[in-house]
Write an enzyme that holds these catalytic residues in place. Structure first.
Site, PDB file in Angstrom:
ATOM      1  N   THR A   1      42.497  42.454  25.690  1.00 58.65           N
ATOM      2  CA  THR A   1      41.725  43.493  25.718  1.00 58.65           C
ATOM      3  C   THR A   1      41.012  43.576  27.561  1.00 58.65           C
ATOM      4  O   THR A   1      40.759  44.697  28.094  1.00 58.65           O
ATOM      5  CB  THR A   1      40.279  43.592  25.499  1.00 58.65           C
ATOM      6  OG1 THR A   1      39.852  42.341  25.727  1.00 58.65           O
ATOM      7  CG2 THR A   1      40.000  43.708  23.831  1.00 58.65           C
TER       8      THR A   1
ATOM      9  N   VAL B   1      44.961  42.982  32.011  1.00 58.06           N
ATOM     10  CA  VAL B   1      47.175  42.545  32.145  1.00 58.06           C
ATOM     11  C   VAL B   1      46.853  42.738  30.269  1.00 58.06           C
ATOM     12  O   VAL B   1      48.344  43.087  29.904  1.00 58.06           O
ATOM     13  CB  VAL B   1      46.790  41.234  32.710  1.00 58.06           C
ATOM     14  CG1 VAL B   1      47.842  40.784  32.616  1.00 58.06           C
ATOM     15  CG2 VAL B   1      46.751  41.319  34.092  1.00 58.06           C
TER      16      VAL B   1
ATOM     17  N   SER C   1      35.123  40.110  22.837  1.00 57.48           N
ATOM     18  CA  SER C   1      35.739  41.492  22.843  1.00 57.48           C
ATOM     19  C   SER C   1      36.075  41.803  20.838  1.00 57.48           C
ATOM     20  O   SER C   1      36.495  42.847  20.977  1.00 57.48           O
ATOM     21  CB  SER C   1      36.796  41.496  24.282  1.00 57.48           C
ATOM     22  OG  SER C   1      36.475  41.718  25.103  1.00 57.48           O
TER      23      SER C   1
ATOM     24  N   ARG D   1      50.974  26.411  36.266  1.00 57.61           N
ATOM     25  CA  ARG D   1      52.034  26.595  37.017  1.00 57.61           C
ATOM     26  C   ARG D   1      52.245  26.043  37.831  1.00 57.61           C
ATOM     27  O   ARG D   1      53.671  26.090  38.459  1.00 57.61           O
ATOM     28  CB  ARG D   1      50.986  28.097  38.062  1.00 57.61           C
ATOM     29  CG  ARG D   1      50.986  29.196  37.583  1.00 57.61           C
ATOM     30  CD  ARG D   1      50.550  30.554  38.226  1.00 57.61           C
ATOM     31  NE  ARG D   1      50.404  31.536  37.658  1.00 57.61           N
ATOM     32  CZ  ARG D   1      49.611  32.617  38.456  1.00 57.61           C
ATOM     33  NH1 ARG D   1      48.611  31.900  39.967  1.00 57.61           N
ATOM     34  NH2 ARG D   1      49.210  33.717  37.582  1.00 57.61           N
TER      35      ARG D   1
ATOM     36  N   CYS E   1      49.716  37.252  40.730  1.00 63.67           N
ATOM     37  CA  CYS E   1      50.239  38.667  41.700  1.00 63.67           C
ATOM     38  C   CYS E   1      51.146  38.595  43.132  1.00 63.67           C
ATOM     39  O   CYS E   1      52.323  39.217  43.032  1.00 63.67           O
ATOM     40  CB  CYS E   1      49.772  40.512  40.996  1.00 63.67           C
ATOM     41  SG  CYS E   1      47.430  38.664  41.925  1.00 63.67           S
TER      42      CYS E   1
ATOM     43  N   GLN F   1      45.135  43.728  48.864  1.00 63.81           N
ATOM     44  CA  GLN F   1      45.327  43.226  47.547  1.00 63.81           C
ATOM     45  C   GLN F   1      43.985  44.567  46.831  1.00 63.81           C
ATOM     46  O   GLN F   1      43.102  44.768  47.154  1.00 63.81           O
ATOM     47  CB  GLN F   1      44.840  41.612  46.618  1.00 63.81           C
ATOM     48  CG  GLN F   1      45.649  41.200  47.264  1.00 63.81           C
ATOM     49  CD  GLN F   1      46.063  39.988  46.473  1.00 63.81           C
ATOM     50  OE1 GLN F   1      45.928  38.806  48.053  1.00 63.81           O
ATOM     51  NE2 GLN F   1      45.621  39.447  45.805  1.00 63.81           N
TER      52      GLN F   1
ATOM     53  N   GLY G   1      43.784  43.683  40.311  1.00 63.24           N
ATOM     54  CA  GLY G   1      43.423  42.508  40.564  1.00 63.24           C
ATOM     55  C   GLY G   1      42.745  41.445  40.081  1.00 63.24           C
ATOM     56  O   GLY G   1      42.557  40.572  39.417  1.00 63.24           O
TER      57      GLY G   1
ATOM     58  N   LYS H   1      47.591  29.428  46.628  1.00 67.71           N
ATOM     59  CA  LYS H   1      48.440  29.822  45.393  1.00 67.71           C
ATOM     60  C   LYS H   1      49.984  31.004  45.655  1.00 67.71           C
ATOM     61  O   LYS H   1      50.840  30.291  45.230  1.00 67.71           O
ATOM     62  CB  LYS H   1      48.308  31.141  44.195  1.00 67.71           C
ATOM     63  CG  LYS H   1      47.127  30.353  43.328  1.00 67.71           C
ATOM     64  CD  LYS H   1      46.567  31.688  42.986  1.00 67.71           C
ATOM     65  CE  LYS H   1      45.187  30.959  41.940  1.00 67.71           C
ATOM     66  NZ  LYS H   1      44.720  32.724  41.079  1.00 67.71           N
TER      67      LYS H   1
ATOM     68  N   ARG I   1      40.963  41.706  49.921  1.00 67.83           N
ATOM     69  CA  ARG I   1      40.924  42.657  49.129  1.00 67.83           C
ATOM     70  C   ARG I   1      40.645  44.125  49.144  1.00 67.83           C
ATOM     71  O   ARG I   1      39.572  43.881  50.423  1.00 67.83           O
ATOM     72  CB  ARG I   1      39.686  42.103  47.584  1.00 67.83           C
ATOM     73  CG  ARG I   1      39.186  43.110  46.966  1.00 67.83           C
ATOM     74  CD  ARG I   1      40.592  42.653  45.862  1.00 67.83           C
ATOM     75  NE  ARG I   1      40.544  41.387  45.098  1.00 67.83           N
ATOM     76  CZ  ARG I   1      41.026  40.950  44.222  1.00 67.83           C
ATOM     77  NH1 ARG I   1      42.259  41.221  43.836  1.00 67.83           N
ATOM     78  NH2 ARG I   1      40.810  39.603  43.975  1.00 67.83           N
TER      79      ARG I   1
ATOM     80  N   HIS J   1      49.096  45.961  45.806  1.00 68.72           N
ATOM     81  CA  HIS J   1      48.756  44.601  46.122  1.00 68.72           C
ATOM     82  C   HIS J   1      50.228  45.455  47.363  1.00 68.72           C
ATOM     83  O   HIS J   1      51.561  45.567  47.074  1.00 68.72           O
ATOM     84  CB  HIS J   1      49.752  43.542  45.530  1.00 68.72           C
ATOM     85  CG  HIS J   1      48.586  43.357  44.476  1.00 68.72           C
ATOM     86  ND1 HIS J   1      46.898  43.846  44.793  1.00 68.72           N
ATOM     87  CD2 HIS J   1      48.363  41.439  44.537  1.00 68.72           C
ATOM     88  CE1 HIS J   1      45.916  42.831  44.194  1.00 68.72           C
ATOM     89  NE2 HIS J   1      46.728  41.585  43.662  1.00 68.72           N
TER      90      HIS J   1
END
Lengths: 345, 345
Positions: A14, A17, A43, A102, A131, A158, A162, A222, A244, A251
């Site tokens: 939900t 992404v 959700s 990651r 992203c 950005q 996001g 990141k 942002r 982005h």
């Protein structure tokens, strides 16, 4: 031609992404036997249409993954940490769109156009990069292959998507409040879990995610770490400033890149234009360059403003734009799933 | 203490910057004998209040400057080129807030906190630098004095007010159109005089002013050339990427600066905190950093996100924010006028 059909789970169905993942699985006609849509208990019960059939979202639990062969996670790092190992235990391959694995040396971090060769090295989990990293490395890969890269300095612009659908709602609400001359109430951004909130409407916030001890934010780190891992070269010097801005989707990035060898500007443009998944939009005379609103809803990475640095002979400046929910998240994950599906056939 | 009173002209009195100039002359109680408000024929007749008295804006002509001692220009480069020489002929000192004379070797380009010593070298005209340049050099000057600067790479996040009141109106209109799901009609931005228009609402446009042959925009080249001239060092390598974002007031800048000598981070912060006209806002733990909406309406330059570059030992990253109509334009011009007034007393 027979084609194997897979039992697929989408965790975070939900979310901003997750919605895109489901849409892409349908649009790409992904070979699905059973589709399981999972979310938090909050959700659970939500109805979602997939290929004309209503699916009910279920609460994700360790047992949700029985019989699942491919699981796409985008419900936040804590959920991935808690549940991905259970999915793996049940035999699923997980494509994880969070920060949880990651930088794990045993987990491949994959942008298909850059390092699809790493995808087969997984131990059950393949990480989808951040992203802002994905679009940058997709654009820089052909330059690395041809000239080598010694240094990257990136400043980002950005989109609020996001930070999730609640951040989008907040920005739109704040924008109306500001236009109407009402008091603007910050509620979520810059970081939902932190105490201080800042207005995003008609503003630029130089904080995405939490600050680290070195004065950089997690988002910035990141970009630094993931770029080195994906491009497979720890010697590349990377610095990032992540900001942002009041954009919903897409982005943008102002990227300075220093190459290891002398380059021809026309050759650089040609390499970018020919790179898979990358579109060169670079016609200053006709005022054509990538724009977030044009990139929104498209799977590609758009590159323009390609020009020689004014100080450094091997320096180059680029403007890189992509839909952060598509190539920056859902589309990259579904691309990986498509490779996995072929491999598992 | 007797104080000489001056006959002052404001050219471009009805524009975004002109309005701020008039407001600051009043607020600062500038020693004015007669105030003459000038504009194009289109805006002539407009009534403007100054110190409780209504003034009628007149059309600016070569003869408007008879008896004028100080003239502040902000009506565009063409107007300055056409009329400033006449003002000088009539004996006025012109403070010109356009690009017309900035790079003229005989015209001082002045940011009072940086190079007020140049102000006396004028031949009738003193140029006010570009908004995006002013805030950057004000913040970098103490670092240049202490460590030397070898290189600057800047990416900007610029407010629409820099393109004038019509651009502000356009952005607010487009934003309502977008929120209401209507068709968004681009009309002015990125450059009023060029044929192609782009949406600024919920977007980022990497074009401010016209493209030059080298692929950079005029705004970017202004930052490059003016920075070298104001800091008085042509050997500083400067590269800029200038981007318009949906902000009304306040330019933000992500600045990478390479110093000539090794530095201590705490000393850099101290130098910035102590610099005239500069305020250090740098408390990551409490999520405090400069924001455009906080800078709006204030005369200072705000600096934060001060951190060591991750690649280069003498590299430093900064986030610099200021009100583009105040320190970036009107306030810098009025500061110069105040110095001139003291000199002419």
């Amino acid at each position: 031609m027979s084609q194997k059909l897979f039992n697929v789970a989408v965790v975070g169905a939900t979310g901003a992404v997750g919605e895109q993942v489901i849409g892409l699985l349908e649009k790409r006609n992904f070979p699905i036997n059973e589709l399981k849509l999972l979310s938090s208990s909050r959700s659970a019960g939500t109805k979602i249409m997939f290929k004309g059939k209503e699916h009910t979202v279920e609460e994700a639990t360790p047992d949700s993954f029985k019989g699942i062969e491919i699981a796409l996670f985008s419900a936040g790092g804590e959920v991935s940490k808690a549940l991905a190992p259970h999915a793996v235990r049940h035999g699923a391959v997980c494509i994880d769109n969070t920060n949880a694995f990651r930088m794990d040396p045993e987990t491949p971090l994959v942008v298909p156009e850059v390092n699809i060769d790493k995808v087969s090295e997984h131990n059950g989990i393949i990480a989808n990069p951040n992203c802002s990293t994905i679009q940058m490395v997709a654009a820089l890969k052909p330059l690395q292959d041809r000239y080598g890269i010694s240094r990257i300095i990136v400043s980002t612009y950005q989109a609020v998507s996001g930070a999730g659908t609640r951040a989008i709602d907040e920005m739109l609400r704040q924008t109306r409040e500001a236009l109407d001359g009402d008091v603007v109430k910050p509620d979520i951004l810059p970081v939902g879990s932190l105490p201080v909130k800042h207005q995003i409407a008609f503003n630029a916030i130089p904080q995405i995610d939490k600050f680290q001890d070195n004065g950089y934010t997690l988002e910035e780190m990141k970009m630094v770490r993931e770029t080195k891992k994906i491009l497979g070269d720890d010697s590349i010097e990377v610095t990032a400033t992540c900001v942002r801005i009041p954009v919903v989707y897409g982005h943008s990035e102002s990227v300075y890149v220093e190459l290891k060898n002398d380059y021809e500007l026309e050759d650089v443009k040609k390499l970018i234009a020919e790179a898979p998944g990358v579109v060169l939009v670079d016609d200053p005379i006709n005022q054509q360059y990538p724009l977030a609103i044009d990139a929104a809803g498209k799977p590609d990475v758009f590159v323009g403003r390609v020009r020689r640095d004014l100080g450094h002979a091997r320096g180059l400046n680029l403007w890189i734009v992509s839909d952060n929910l598509l190539k920056g998240a859902a589309w990259n994950a579904v691309q990986i799933a498509e490779y996995i599906a072929i491999e598992m056939e």
